[in-house]
Scaffold this active site. Sequence first.
Site, PDB file in Angstrom:
ATOM      1  CB  SER A   1      53.672  33.247  41.970  1.00 47.74           C
ATOM      2  OG  SER A   1      54.842  32.493  42.217  1.00 47.74           O
TER       3      SER A   1
ATOM      4  CB  THR B   1       9.417  34.068  62.287  1.00 45.29           C
ATOM      5  OG1 THR B   1       8.032  34.367  62.421  1.00 45.29           O
ATOM      6  CG2 THR B   1       9.898  33.378  63.554  1.00 45.29           C
ATOM      7  CG  HIS B   2       7.836  34.719  58.149  1.00 44.98           C
ATOM      8  ND1 HIS B   2       7.985  33.877  57.069  1.00 44.98           N
ATOM      9  CD2 HIS B   2       7.440  33.928  59.178  1.00 44.98           C
ATOM     10  CE1 HIS B   2       7.674  32.634  57.430  1.00 44.98           C
ATOM     11  NE2 HIS B   2       7.349  32.634  58.709  1.00 44.98           N
TER      12      HIS B   2
ATOM     13  CB  SER C   1      24.787  61.947  53.091  1.00 47.33           C
ATOM     14  OG  SER C   1      24.408  62.611  51.910  1.00 47.33           O
TER      15      SER C   1
ATOM     16  CE  LYS D   1      20.882  58.496  54.967  1.00 45.97           C
ATOM     17  NZ  LYS D   1      20.946  58.238  53.542  1.00 45.97           N
TER      18      LYS D   1
ATOM     19  CD  GLU E   1      25.004  50.559  54.069  1.00 45.65           C
ATOM     20  OE1 GLU E   1      25.501  51.010  53.029  1.00 45.65           O
ATOM     21  OE2 GLU E   1      24.212  51.205  54.767  1.00 45.65           O
TER      22      GLU E   1
ATOM     23  CE1 TYR F   1      51.857  23.770  41.240  1.00 47.99           C
ATOM     24  CE2 TYR F   1      52.943  23.690  39.104  1.00 47.99           C
ATOM     25  CZ  TYR F   1      52.433  24.416  40.163  1.00 47.99           C
ATOM     26  OH  TYR F   1      52.506  25.779  40.141  1.00 47.99           O
TER      27      TYR F   1
ATOM     28  CE  LYS G   1      51.451  29.696  46.011  1.00 50.05           C
ATOM     29  NZ  LYS G   1      50.739  29.076  44.897  1.00 50.05           N
TER      30      LYS G   1
HETATM   31  N1  ARG Z   1      54.722  29.524  42.020  1.00 51.33           N
HETATM   32  C1  ARG Z   1      54.357  28.170  41.903  1.00 51.33           C
HETATM   33  C2  ARG Z   1      52.981  27.948  42.528  1.00 51.33           C
HETATM   34  O1  ARG Z   1      52.591  28.737  43.286  1.00 51.33           O
HETATM   35  C3  ARG Z   1      55.357  27.304  42.570  1.00 51.33           C
HETATM   36  C4  ARG Z   1      55.458  25.922  42.022  1.00 51.33           C
HETATM   37  C5  ARG Z   1      56.093  25.942  40.713  1.00 51.33           C
HETATM   38  N2  ARG Z   1      56.206  24.643  40.153  1.00 51.33           N
HETATM   39  C6  ARG Z   1      56.357  24.459  38.834  1.00 51.33           C
HETATM   40  N3  ARG Z   1      56.437  23.231  38.459  1.00 51.33           N
HETATM   41  N4  ARG Z   1      56.389  25.443  38.002  1.00 51.33           N
HETATM   42  O2  ARG Z   1      52.310  27.011  42.240  1.00 51.33           O
END
Ligand code: ARG
Length: 456
Positions: A22, A154-155, A276, A282, A289, A316, A324
């Site tokens: 990651s 409206t509308h 354009s 244009k 947009e 977890y 992320k």
């Molecule tokens: N890169 C992991 C995440 O974003 C970090 C946590 C990793 N934990 C694990 N038990 N592998 O979730």
Amino acid sequence: MKLWAGRFKHEIDKKTNDFNSSISFDCRMVKEDIEGSIAHATMLGAQNIISPKESEKIIDGLSEILSDIQSGKLKIDMTAEDIHTFIEGELTARIGDSGKRLHTARSRNDQVALDIRLHLLKQCDAIADSIEQLMNVILNKAEQYADTVMPGYTHLQRAQPITFGHHLMAYASMLYRDLDRLADCKKRMAVSPLGSGALAGTTYPLDREKVAELLNLNGVTSNSLDGVSDRDFVLELLSTISIIMVHLSRFSEEIIMWCSWEFKFIELDDAFSTGSSIMPQKKNPDIAELVRGKSGRVFGDLMTLLTVMKGIPLAYNKDMQEDKEAVFDAVDTVLICIDTFAAMLDTITVNKENMRNAAAKGFINATDCADYLVYKGLPFRDAYKATGTLVATCIDKGLTLETLPIEEYKAICDMFDEGVYDAISLDNCVKRRTVKGGPAPCCVLSEVKAMRELLK
Ligand code: ARG
């Protein structure tokens, strides 16, 4: 070599390493990762879980790593598993065995949960700042066009007269609620999960509150399983960002319409328009947009995380690493959209005359004509009916309520006199709408003033 190499006979497969890693996206939490580790190490030392001397060595090492990264002296190793592993490895390489004590009473599970909270708290502030900048542009324009008459719809049908300032202030109200929602998100985000460990807390005598205090957080999470597996705060932020994008998207849609030849209420500055490749005439509102289009992308980010989270058992699971990219994308997108939109709005040219001409057609003062009779004592429903007949007469004769002779009025209702022309003049229709929250220029100006106070 992986952190967890002890249990394994050989290295991870190369492609699998890339798949699992990651660091390409969690490297943006490097500062928060180090800040969190410094707070953790400080507490470990104060509690004598590690020696105060080692705690100090760790803190100095971490501070140095951060400044080396910031100065560009140290490059983040993009083959590392994640930012947490990279920093811990670098620390140990620099300070030796003391570095190996940093992770005492901690897991990457509570570490990453902390990092993302710390990181997103800052992003909430950045988004709020951008919103305030956009609101300032809106407030200035609303003040400038407080008495510019335009049709309200409206509308998408011309309905009643308002002012351009009033229309703009509707967006200021929306954005103010967005600021409030961001502040609300922060309340639940600003708690420390450290101490949750991998999932089951720890046997060490941690001072969790101390860590929270060092990090300027409001408190600590109350259940270790929830501490590592809660991503509600990310979902809340994604929802808030999605609502901001709804507001920007609606505003964009109006900008696009107002620029069209059908409306011609405003013109965008050349710096915020595109041409354009084939049609030389244009001038396109691509920026608005794109903002409208990017709202779809942000809603996708929200859907991503809702879907990721809905089926995972406590605590977890690696699925949660998917939080992320989704939230970072939403944050980046909303920031660039707000900033670009604000710059575009700031440089529009307003065609007051076209707004007024549009307001003069479409019988948008018909309600005021009916109200004129109501003020004279007629029940509203009867006044409404009489005015409807007048509008039909105008359409037949190709006239407007302003140009219809008084005899025609009197023929339909004998309560009419010359005063009706004053009552239905567009300026008066707007000026008299002084109810709180109304479009009268004086109301718009006091709304602007009140909003400026709120933003202080
Ligand atoms: N890169 C992991 C995440 O974003 C970090 C946590 C990793 N934990 C694990 N038990 N592998 O979730």
